[in-house]
Design a protein around this motif. Structure first.
Motif, mmCIF file in Angstrom:
data_model
loop_
_atom_site.group_PDB
_atom_site.id
_atom_site.type_symbol
_atom_site.label_atom_id
_atom_site.label_comp_id
_atom_site.label_asym_id
_atom_site.label_seq_id
_atom_site.Cartn_x
_atom_site.Cartn_y
_atom_site.Cartn_z
ATOM 1 N N TYR A 39 -1.775 3.995 5.927
ATOM 2 C CA TYR A 39 -0.832 2.876 5.983
ATOM 3 C C TYR A 39 -0.355 2.651 7.414
ATOM 4 N N VAL A 81 -2.356 8.945 2.619
ATOM 5 C CA VAL A 81 -1.987 7.557 2.320
ATOM 6 C C VAL A 81 -1.030 7.031 3.383
ATOM 7 N N PHE A 82 -0.053 7.842 3.771
ATOM 8 C CA PHE A 82 0.888 7.411 4.810
ATOM 9 C C PHE A 82 0.185 7.212 6.149
ATOM 10 N N LEU A 138 0.830 -1.196 0.000
ATOM 11 C CA LEU A 138 0.000 0.000 0.000
ATOM 12 C C LEU A 138 0.871 1.255 0.000
ATOM 13 N N PHE A 139 2.054 1.153 0.580
ATOM 14 C CA PHE A 139 2.953 2.295 0.686
ATOM 15 C C PHE A 139 3.346 2.835 -0.684
ATOM 16 N N SER A 140 3.406 1.970 -1.670
ATOM 17 C CA SER A 140 3.870 2.393 -2.996
ATOM 18 C C SER A 140 2.760 3.017 -3.838
ATOM 19 N N THR A 141 1.527 3.108 -3.324
ATOM 20 C CA THR A 141 0.427 3.625 -4.131
ATOM 21 C C THR A 141 0.359 5.135 -4.192
ATOM 22 N N GLY A 161 6.028 -6.794 0.385
ATOM 23 C CA GLY A 161 4.623 -7.184 0.444
ATOM 24 C C GLY A 161 4.364 -8.535 -0.200
ATOM 25 N N PHE A 194 -1.166 -0.704 9.532
ATOM 26 C CA PHE A 194 -0.007 -1.497 9.948
ATOM 27 C C PHE A 194 -0.004 -1.681 11.459
#
Length: 145
Positions: free
Chosen positions: A15, A11-12, A2-5, A83, A19
């Motif tokens: 995430y 978003v962070f 999800l971090f790479s989206t 992931g 997490f």
């Protein structure tokens, strides 16, 4: 993964929240899983081996992710690899669970008969072992009417 989206704060934050929530659940359930797999007598060693293996992964994971970043100049591949490894290990655990469950016979009780429900198991246990109530000072037998 999800971090790479995306790279926005929202978003962070999402995430980090997900997490933390799921990692907290993992730590709470981990000891129960280790006890179910290896038994209470082997819990100390089994849990120690698990933490050792986790430590090895933590020790070599960051340098490998850094090397991937140096090669690709992007963190996306590093996070996708991490992931993917996590998803692969989850899939293997589910597969092993079903293979192990298929091999084991139904649980037997103190009288050698197979029990298929928790209620049957508890009735048989009460028949062979009377309930006791433990305190810090004494142990007293409780009779059930």
């Amino acid at each position: 993964m999800l971090f790479s989206t995306g790279g926005t704060f929202g978003v962070f934050a999402l995430y980090g929240t997900l997490f933390g929530f799921f990692y907290g659940m993992l730590l709470g359930a981990l000891s129960n899983v280790v006890i179910d797999l290896f038994g209470i007598k082997k819990f100390n060693n089994s849990f120690g081996y698990f933490l050792f293996a986790e430590g090895i992964g933590n020790l070599i994971g960051a340098p490998i992710a850094g090397a991937i970043h140096d090669y690709t100049r992007s963190y996306v591949i590093s996070f996708l690899c991490a992931g993917s490894a996590s998803l692969l290990s989850s899939a293997l655990l589910v597969l092993l669970y079903f293979l192990d469950k298929r091999k084991k016979p139904a649980p037997t009780d103190v009288d050698g008969k197979q029990r298929h429900s928790l209620a049957d198991h508890q009735r048989a246990e009460e028949q062979y072992h009377p309930r006791t109530m433990s305190t810090l000072t004494a142990e007293t037998e409780v009779t059930v009417l």
